[in-house]
Motif scaffolding. Structure first.
Motif, short mmCIF file in Angstrom:
data_model
loop_
_atom_site.label_atom_id
_atom_site.label_comp_id
_atom_site.label_asym_id
_atom_site.label_seq_id
_atom_site.Cartn_x
_atom_site.Cartn_y
_atom_site.Cartn_z
N PHE A 8 58.98 62.43 46.99
CA PHE A 8 59.46 62.03 47.72
C PHE A 8 59.26 60.31 46.73
N PHE A 9 58.34 60.81 45.58
CA PHE A 9 58.72 59.30 44.78
C PHE A 9 59.26 59.80 44.15
N PRO B 24 66.66 54.95 54.73
CA PRO B 24 67.60 55.27 54.43
C PRO B 24 66.89 56.80 55.05
N PHE B 25 65.72 57.15 55.10
CA PHE B 25 65.35 58.19 55.78
C PHE B 25 65.77 58.23 57.10
N GLU C 87 75.37 55.60 50.85
CA GLU C 87 73.93 55.55 51.53
C GLU C 87 73.13 55.85 52.15
N THR C 88 72.89 57.24 52.03
CA THR C 88 71.80 58.39 52.03
C THR C 88 71.80 59.50 51.50
N ARG C 89 72.28 58.95 49.77
CA ARG C 89 72.25 60.47 48.74
C ARG C 89 71.23 60.55 48.54
N GLN D 73 69.18 63.65 49.32
CA GLN D 73 68.23 64.80 48.09
C GLN D 73 67.23 65.13 47.68
N SER D 74 66.08 64.04 48.14
CA SER D 74 64.79 64.23 48.32
C SER D 74 64.79 65.06 49.37
#
Length: 483
Positions: free
Chosen positions: A71-72, A244-245, A391-393, A397-398
């Motif tokens: 997440f970081f 984004p999340f 925009e959400t990549r 990926q996270s």
């Protein structure tokens, strides 16, 4: 150079199973297990020799730490860039290696594993993104699979090191095994200093001229206007997204997140990491001697590497779906054979695994590992890295890395307990999952071969029999919000 991030992950997957099969390591940190395995304090149950919570925490703490770190890492890939995130991963990893190699007690050992996990979390977030964004469309699949190839080389390297260090008397053997993890860590750190930032990352942070210059440099031509225009359009869309999340949950983004999450769950439910973490322990449980069990683990590692090369060669030729479907049948069959042999030959109180059957088990495990290595191993990372829009990549990926590490943690934590209670049935459990995931690929996974990342929406999702409804209705809801 970027793909060497996979070496770190692979080495840690391979090394933990090897050192936990070393008597001196068990004696120092896990005396209860040492008593069962070496002294023969519990001769009554072949399947439960290694069932110990502390031992499982040693293996799985890395994945829990990686899960938190990702997440970081999502924030740093978006704000600092892909390259600095890889650098952070290398630094975490080096500190973790020093603590592990010098460990004097269980707390120091697990602290080292947690820092290694932070390194893995940052690397697994940045490296697949970096590779997908820097690669030309026609070879994007093959180039991205370099990450998984390095994972398999890391596992093989760890198995070879364990095979050599197991012969060293005293504590030096396991300390050397854990300490040599510094080599992949240094490679990634140096690599992060040498490579350039991706054009997508530079454009995302408003450095347009640099982004264009890098794009010309990596494509080897000055005519990059069409690709750069796509990047600018994707970037302007990305800037409109403040959360984004939260945006991942919008209807039009649900197919991407559902595919990515499903692939990570399925990748771990093949049972591959259970076999790779605990290969020496598993072979030892099945009655192979200590040397023979490490040798068998080296053999499975050696099968892993060339099989991944097969995937690099074929992925942009035959596509993602063909590899996943063919390997699904191969994995299902091999696990079923293993379960039948063990069910007949290895019981709680006796081990009648003759040489012929022992060889058959190793051959079937190698068949299974080969199938995984050219399918779910590399494609589990490749497909999520190419399906998300810009925009959400980073957020996507996270979530991908987080789900992967969560299920890696669950399997690592539960495997020895499951082996103790399910016995040979553990292979039936994993083969059932393989059947489910093969059906998922058949009906719900679209083909992404040779399609530019920025064109996925129009050419893949809107044309898929099931996912198109999310795209059309998602567009309508977005239009209503804009109005």
């Amino acid at each position: 150079m970027a793909a060497t991030g996979g070496l770190m992950f692979g080495y840690e997957v391979g090394v933990s199973g090897g050192v936990t099969a070393m008597p001196e390591f068990l004696k120092k940190f896990f005396p209860v297990v040492y008593g069962r395995v070496e002294v023969g304090a519990d001769k009554n149950n072949y399947y439960c020799k290694y069932d110990n919570q502390g031992l499982q925490i040693f293996t799985s703490s890395l994945y829990l730490a990686g899960l938190t770190a990702t997440f970081f890492a999502s924030y740093t890939t978006r704000t600092l860039g892909r390259r600095p995130t890889m650098l952070i991963a290398g630094v975490f990893y080096i500190i973790g290696v020093v603590l592990n190699a010098a460990a004097q007690d269980l707390a120091m050992l697990i602290t080292g594993r947690i820092l290694l996990g932070c390194g893995v979390g940052f690397a697994n977030q940045a490296v697949p993104l970096f590779l997908s964004e820097i690669a030309p469309t026609r070879i994007r699949g093959g180039l991205n699979i370099l990450f998984q190839l390095n994972v398999t080389i890391g596992i093989l390297f760890a198995n070879l090191v364990n095979y050599g260090t197991a012969k060293i008397k005293g504590e030096s053997g396991w300390r050397l095994s854990l300490g040599l993890a510094g080599i992949p860590a240094l490679l990634l750190t140096v690599g992060a200093l040498l490579v350039t930032e991706t054009p997508n990352g530079l454009v995302e942070r408003g450095r347009l001229n640099e982004g264009k210059a890098v794009l010309r440099q990596i494509r080897g031509t000055v005519n990059v206007e069409p690709e750069f225009a796509d990047l600018l359009e994707a970037s302007s869309l990305a800037k409109e997204v403040k959360h984004p999340f939260r945006n991942l949950l919008q209807r039009r983004n649900r197919p991407h997140i559902l595919i990515a999450v499903a692939l990570q769950i399925f990748q771990q439910c093949t049972g591959i990491n259970a076999i790779m973490f605990y290969a020496p322990v598993l072979f030892s449980t099945l009655g192979f001697g200590s040397d023979a069990s490490l040798y068998s683990a080296v053999l499975t590692g050696a099968v892993n590497v060339p099989s991944t090369l097969v995937s690099i060669y074929l992925v942009d030729k035959v596509g993602r779906r063909v590899l996943l479907l063919g390997a699904g049948l191969q994995m299902f069959f091999s696990q079923l054979v293993i379960a039948i042999v063990l069910g007949i030959k290895v019981t709680d109180h006796s081990n009648n695994l003759s040489k012929g059957f022992a060889v058959l088990v190793v051959v079937m495990i190698c068949t299974y590992v080969a199938a995984f290595a050219w399918s779910w191993g590399p494609l589990g990372w490749l497909i999520p890295s190419e399906v998300f829009p810009l925009e959400t990549r980073s957020a996507g990926q996270s979530v991908t890395v987080c789900v992967n590490l969560l299920f890696t943690f669950i399997i690592a934590q539960a495997f020895l307990l499951m082996l103790c209670h399910f016995k040979f049935g553990i292979f039936i459990f994993f083969s059932s999952w393989v059947l489910v995931m093969t059906l998922f690929v058949m009906f719900l996974l679209p083909e992404t071969k040779n399609i530019p990342i920025e064109e996925m929406r129009e050419r893949v999702w809107k044309k898929h029999w099931f996912w198109t409804r999310f795209m059309v209705m998602g567009d309508q809801s977005c239009n209503r919000q804009e109005e």
